[in-house]
Every structure is written in C-alpha cells, then in structure tokens.
Design an enzyme around this catalytic site. Structure first.
Site, mmCIF file in Angstrom:
data_model
loop_
_atom_site.group_PDB
_atom_site.id
_atom_site.type_symbol
_atom_site.label_atom_id
_atom_site.label_comp_id
_atom_site.label_asym_id
_atom_site.label_seq_id
_atom_site.Cartn_x
_atom_site.Cartn_y
_atom_site.Cartn_z
ATOM 1 N N TYR A 6 29.241 37.595 63.819
ATOM 2 C CA TYR A 6 29.321 36.874 65.098
ATOM 3 C C TYR A 6 28.127 37.144 66.029
ATOM 4 O O TYR A 6 28.094 36.630 67.157
ATOM 5 C CB TYR A 6 30.654 37.168 65.796
ATOM 6 C CG TYR A 6 31.853 36.457 65.166
ATOM 7 C CD1 TYR A 6 31.698 35.536 64.128
ATOM 8 C CD2 TYR A 6 33.146 36.715 65.619
ATOM 9 C CE1 TYR A 6 32.794 34.898 63.558
ATOM 10 C CE2 TYR A 6 34.250 36.070 65.051
ATOM 11 C CZ TYR A 6 34.061 35.159 64.024
ATOM 12 O OH TYR A 6 35.156 34.534 63.466
ATOM 13 N N ASP A 52 32.640 54.262 57.419
ATOM 14 C CA ASP A 52 33.337 53.071 56.922
ATOM 15 C C ASP A 52 34.738 53.093 57.535
ATOM 16 O O ASP A 52 35.498 54.048 57.335
ATOM 17 C CB ASP A 52 33.408 53.160 55.392
ATOM 18 C CG ASP A 52 34.101 51.962 54.770
ATOM 19 O OD1 ASP A 52 34.852 51.250 55.472
ATOM 20 O OD2 ASP A 52 33.900 51.761 53.565
ATOM 21 N N ASP A 62 36.422 42.705 57.822
ATOM 22 C CA ASP A 62 37.603 41.973 57.369
ATOM 23 C C ASP A 62 37.703 42.011 55.834
ATOM 24 O O ASP A 62 38.761 42.345 55.258
ATOM 25 C CB ASP A 62 37.468 40.523 57.868
ATOM 26 C CG ASP A 62 38.758 39.751 57.878
ATOM 27 O OD1 ASP A 62 39.812 40.348 57.576
ATOM 28 O OD2 ASP A 62 38.716 38.552 58.178
ATOM 29 N N GLY A 67 32.336 41.127 55.986
ATOM 30 C CA GLY A 67 32.217 42.279 56.889
ATOM 31 C C GLY A 67 33.413 43.212 56.834
ATOM 32 O O GLY A 67 33.953 43.505 55.771
ATOM 33 N N GLY A 87 28.438 41.738 63.975
ATOM 34 C CA GLY A 87 27.947 41.415 62.633
ATOM 35 C C GLY A 87 27.753 39.922 62.491
ATOM 36 O O GLY A 87 26.839 39.330 63.076
HETATM 37 N N1 AR6 Z 1 33.238 49.822 58.389
HETATM 38 C C1 AR6 Z 1 32.735 49.827 59.637
HETATM 39 N N2 AR6 Z 1 31.918 48.870 60.118
HETATM 40 C C2 AR6 Z 1 31.598 47.850 59.273
HETATM 41 C C3 AR6 Z 1 32.098 47.757 57.956
HETATM 42 C C4 AR6 Z 1 32.951 48.805 57.507
HETATM 43 N N3 AR6 Z 1 33.479 48.821 56.282
HETATM 44 N N4 AR6 Z 1 31.602 46.612 57.393
HETATM 45 C C5 AR6 Z 1 30.818 46.016 58.316
HETATM 46 N N5 AR6 Z 1 30.799 46.772 59.454
HETATM 47 P P1 AR6 Z 1 31.625 41.914 61.125
HETATM 48 P P2 AR6 Z 1 32.201 40.202 63.455
HETATM 49 C C6 AR6 Z 1 30.121 46.523 60.742
HETATM 50 O O1 AR6 Z 1 30.689 40.895 60.574
HETATM 51 O O2 AR6 Z 1 30.763 40.182 63.864
HETATM 52 C C7 AR6 Z 1 34.317 38.191 59.058
HETATM 53 O O3 AR6 Z 1 33.961 37.220 58.106
HETATM 54 C C8 AR6 Z 1 29.014 45.511 60.789
HETATM 55 O O4 AR6 Z 1 27.787 46.102 60.356
HETATM 56 O O5 AR6 Z 1 32.580 42.575 60.209
HETATM 57 O O6 AR6 Z 1 33.254 40.406 64.496
HETATM 58 C C9 AR6 Z 1 35.561 37.807 59.823
HETATM 59 O O7 AR6 Z 1 36.498 37.170 58.986
HETATM 60 C C10 AR6 Z 1 28.987 45.180 62.275
HETATM 61 O O8 AR6 Z 1 28.293 46.200 62.997
HETATM 62 O O9 AR6 Z 1 32.526 41.308 62.330
HETATM 63 C C11 AR6 Z 1 35.017 36.878 60.862
HETATM 64 O O10 AR6 Z 1 34.817 35.574 60.354
HETATM 65 C C12 AR6 Z 1 30.459 45.253 62.681
HETATM 66 O O11 AR6 Z 1 31.096 45.992 61.635
HETATM 67 C C13 AR6 Z 1 33.674 37.479 61.207
HETATM 68 O O12 AR6 Z 1 33.294 38.232 60.041
HETATM 69 C C14 AR6 Z 1 31.162 43.906 62.819
HETATM 70 O O13 AR6 Z 1 30.701 43.009 61.817
HETATM 71 C C15 AR6 Z 1 33.746 38.438 62.353
HETATM 72 O O14 AR6 Z 1 32.449 38.822 62.713
#
Ligand code: AR6
Length: 168
Positions: A129, A13, A37, A35, A127
């Site tokens: 995106y 995490d 964020d 996610g 994620g």
């Molecule tokens: N620690 C590490 N990795 C994580 C965690 C965590 N706590 N939580 C999720 N992941 P994403 P994006 C992984 O969706 O695709 C938001 O709403 C997840 O499984 O967080 O860039 C923003 O505000 C995936 O592998 O980011 C934007 O609107 C990776 O982190 C949008 O999401 C990225 O997933 C950005 O989407």
C-alpha cells in the site's frame, strides 16, 4: 483508551511472535493476499481462511472497510487470535492518516475486548500500500500510546523500517 502498555520494537517476522494477538495487514476481501497477509495464512493454516470466509458469508458480506478490524482464530500460529485490519492505500493527494490511526485503535480495542494482554503489529500500509515508512511510524506510535493492553510489539521486517519506528 487508557493503559500503560510497554511498547517494543523488534526486527523480525510477525508470524513467529508468541503474543495473544497478531495483527494482519489485510485487504477488504479478507481472503488473503501478499506480504504479511500471505505469510499469516501460509503459516497459520486453513482455519484462518475458513473463518474469514464465514465472516464474508455473514456480517461482512461487503468486505471489511478500511480502518476497521475483525478477529479470527490464529490457527497454527503461536497466538490466540489474528486481528485483521485494512490499512489505507497511500495517496499523495488525500490525507488518509486518520484511517491508518483507526486501524491501530480498532485493533487495540478489539484485543482488549477479547481479553488479550499482548499484541504484535506489522508496519501497516508500508508495503504493497506504499505508505512512506517514517510517516506511518509516526502515526502508528501516536495511535498506540495509552494502549489498553500490557504489551504492544511492533515487528518490523527490515532494518530501515525498524529504525523509523524505534527512533526516539
Ligand atoms: N513479518 C513482518 N513484517 C512483514 C512480513 C512478515 N512476515 N512480511 C512483510 N512485512 P504489506 P500493506 C512487512 O504489503 O502495505 C496484502 O496483499 C513489509 O515489508 O504486508 O498494508 C494484503 O492482502 C511492510 O513493511 O501490507 C493487502 O492487499 C509491512 O510488513 C496489502 O498487501 C506491510 O506490508 C496490504 O498492504
């Protein structure tokens, strides 16, 4: 960018990392989301959002552009700064790879300017995106070669993403 950074890959995490900079996979509003964020704002507390709002009230009135990066406090996280960057949404018809590389380059440059020695990245854009993980891993690895910090740690949330990143 020149450097001899150690690159690490861990399953975990990102909000638990003890590093100078934690990178947030944000959106252009800078005002939170799901996610990574959502997790960063939940655990880091309201000071992060307060700084994001101040950025929006100032230089970033139109939001943060895809591929760009900006720093705030890390609030209650065990880091000194959060660097927010906006990954591109995956497109099957348009090659947005350069923007995903920009996220990494700009986050690293900002980290170096801040004097950070260590930085943790999530798998940006893979994620919500929807960027295919193997391809995102290739771009992220390439973009963090010769990083101008001592340590780059990729923090991957699940085994499949970890394997895509850590594969030699
Ligand atoms: N620690 C590490 N990795 C994580 C965690 C965590 N706590 N939580 C999720 N992941 P994403 P994006 C992984 O969706 O695709 C938001 O709403 C997840 O499984 O967080 O860039 C923003 O505000 C995936 O592998 O980011 C934007 O609107 C990776 O982190 C949008 O999401 C990225 O997933 C950005 O989407």
């Amino acid at each position: 960018m020149e450097g001899v950074a150690t690159i690490e890959y861990v399953v975990g995490d990102i909000t638990e990392q003890e590093v100078d900079v934690i990178v947030n996979a944000a959106n252009s509003s800078l005002l939170g989301g799901g996610g990574v964020d959502g997790a960063i704002h939940r655990k880091g507390g309201p000071d992060i959002l307060a700084e994001c709002r101040a950025l929006r009230a100032g230089h970033y009135g139109g939001g943060l552009k895809t591929g760009q990066a900006v720093a705030t406090t890390a609030g209650r996280l065990r880091a000194r700064w959060v660097v927010h960057t906006v990954g591109p949404v995956w497109s099957a018809t348009e090659d947005r790879s350069a923007l995903l590389a920009d996220c990494h380059h700009n986050a690293l440059r900002l980290a170096a300017e801040l004097g950070a020695g260590s930085i943790a990245f999530p798998a940006i854009s893979t994620g919500i995106y929807r960027w295919p993980v193997e391809d995102a891993a290739r771009i992220a690895r390439e973009a963090t070669k010769n990083a101008p910090v001592d340590l780059v740690r990729f923090v991957l949330f699940d085994q499949r993403t970890y394997e895509a990143f850590a594969r030699p």
